[in-house]
Motif scaffolding. Sequence first.
Motif, PDB file in Angstrom:
ATOM      1  N   ASN A 269       2.601   5.469   6.666  1.00 47.14           N
ATOM      2  CA  ASN A 269       1.259   5.334   6.088  1.00 47.14           C
ATOM      3  C   ASN A 269       1.170   5.817   4.644  1.00 47.14           C
ATOM      4  OD1 ASN A 269       0.128   7.965   5.675  1.00 47.14           O
ATOM      5  ND2 ASN A 269      -1.033   7.931   7.567  1.00 47.14           N
ATOM      6  N   VAL A 270       2.313   6.071   4.001  1.00 47.14           N
ATOM      7  CA  VAL A 270       2.358   6.426   2.578  1.00 47.14           C
ATOM      8  C   VAL A 270       3.264   5.404   1.906  1.00 47.14           C
ATOM      9  CG1 VAL A 270       3.039   8.145   0.880  1.00 47.14           C
ATOM     10  CG2 VAL A 270       2.016   8.875   3.043  1.00 47.14           C
ATOM     11  N   GLY A 271       2.672   4.503   1.149  1.00 43.19           N
ATOM     12  CA  GLY A 271       3.470   3.427   0.562  1.00 43.19           C
ATOM     13  C   GLY A 271       3.412   3.373  -0.944  1.00 43.19           C
ATOM     14  N   ALA A 272       4.211   2.458  -1.507  1.00 41.22           N
ATOM     15  CA  ALA A 272       4.094   2.156  -2.929  1.00 41.22           C
ATOM     16  C   ALA A 272       2.723   1.545  -3.169  1.00 41.22           C
ATOM     17  CB  ALA A 272       5.196   1.191  -3.345  1.00 41.22           C
TER      18      ALA A 272
ATOM     19  N   ASP B 162      -2.358   0.130  -1.263  1.00 38.56           N
ATOM     20  CA  ASP B 162      -1.302   0.950  -0.666  1.00 38.56           C
ATOM     21  C   ASP B 162      -0.591   0.030   0.319  1.00 38.56           C
ATOM     22  OD1 ASP B 162       0.290   2.618   0.893  1.00 38.56           O
ATOM     23  OD2 ASP B 162      -1.202   4.215   1.004  1.00 38.56           O
ATOM     24  N   LEU B 163       0.678  -0.300   0.024  1.00 39.25           N
ATOM     25  CA  LEU B 163       1.405  -1.305   0.795  1.00 39.25           C
ATOM     26  C   LEU B 163       1.879  -0.818   2.165  1.00 39.25           C
ATOM     27  CD1 LEU B 163       3.407  -2.965  -2.126  1.00 39.25           C
ATOM     28  CD2 LEU B 163       1.500  -3.968  -0.824  1.00 39.25           C
ATOM     29  N   ASP B 164       1.632   0.439   2.488  1.00 37.35           N
ATOM     30  CA  ASP B 164       1.933   0.951   3.831  1.00 37.35           C
ATOM     31  C   ASP B 164       0.628   1.507   4.387  1.00 37.35           C
ATOM     32  OD1 ASP B 164       3.071   1.888   6.141  1.00 37.35           O
ATOM     33  OD2 ASP B 164       4.673   2.997   5.166  1.00 37.35           O
TER      34      ASP B 164
ATOM     35  N   GLU C 165       6.425  -6.433   0.672  1.00 35.42           N
ATOM     36  CA  GLU C 165       6.621  -5.701   1.922  1.00 35.42           C
ATOM     37  C   GLU C 165       7.241  -4.341   1.625  1.00 35.42           C
ATOM     38  OE1 GLU C 165       8.031  -6.545   6.468  1.00 35.42           O
ATOM     39  OE2 GLU C 165       9.037  -7.652   4.864  1.00 35.42           O
ATOM     40  N   ASN C 166       6.507  -3.287   1.962  1.00 38.65           N
ATOM     41  CA  ASN C 166       6.962  -1.912   1.760  1.00 38.65           C
ATOM     42  C   ASN C 166       7.904  -1.514   2.892  1.00 38.65           C
ATOM     43  OD1 ASN C 166       5.692   0.615  -0.035  1.00 38.65           O
ATOM     44  ND2 ASN C 166       6.704   1.263   1.839  1.00 38.65           N
TER      45      ASN C 166
END
Length: 199
Positions: free
Chosen positions: A157-160, A76-78, A151-152
């Motif tokens: 806290n919800v990322g690609a 999760d990127l974020d 880089e998201n």
Amino acid sequence: MLKPISLAVALSLSTAATGSAATVLSDSFDYGATTFTNAADSVFGGNWTTSGGTVDYLATGSSFGSLCRGTGGCVDLDGSSGNAGLFSTVASFAAGTYTLAVQLFGSDRGTTESVMISLGSWNTTISGILSAADVSQSFTFATTGGVLSFENAGGDNVGAVLSAVTLDSVATVPLPAGGLLLLGGLAGLAGLRRRARAA
């Protein structure tokens, strides 16, 4: 008659040199069976580092593992800190031509994501990554070399979710010796024709 010979030489040069690819990075993010929020660099086996924020490692079959696709884990990127980190390879890659294949997808949490990918002088942004929408893309590009980074955009806290990365180095194969002999022969023929015309 010289024009056709020149054209033949040009065609020979353009078709004799081809490219081959060698995989320099391949990662499906299978780093164990435990999910780590705000994951430390050590979670990724010394292959990746995070700066300026955090990412989460999600293991298939563990908490939040349902966000992953396939059998490996995912990133999760974020991260859970709400501050998306710059997720980069530890290894630095030389200047050259590369093909990059990535698998990104939405988080299944109702958000639309955007991720910037960079390597050396090359970068691109993939926008509009929706929940449950897989984005498998390949790119071929030249670069001055450096680390590969993801880089998201945003910080909630919800990322690609990144599930796979493959980086191939594309090398140019030198003109084979047979091609050089062909060029020499064509040049010899051109000289003979010139001499025959002069006589």
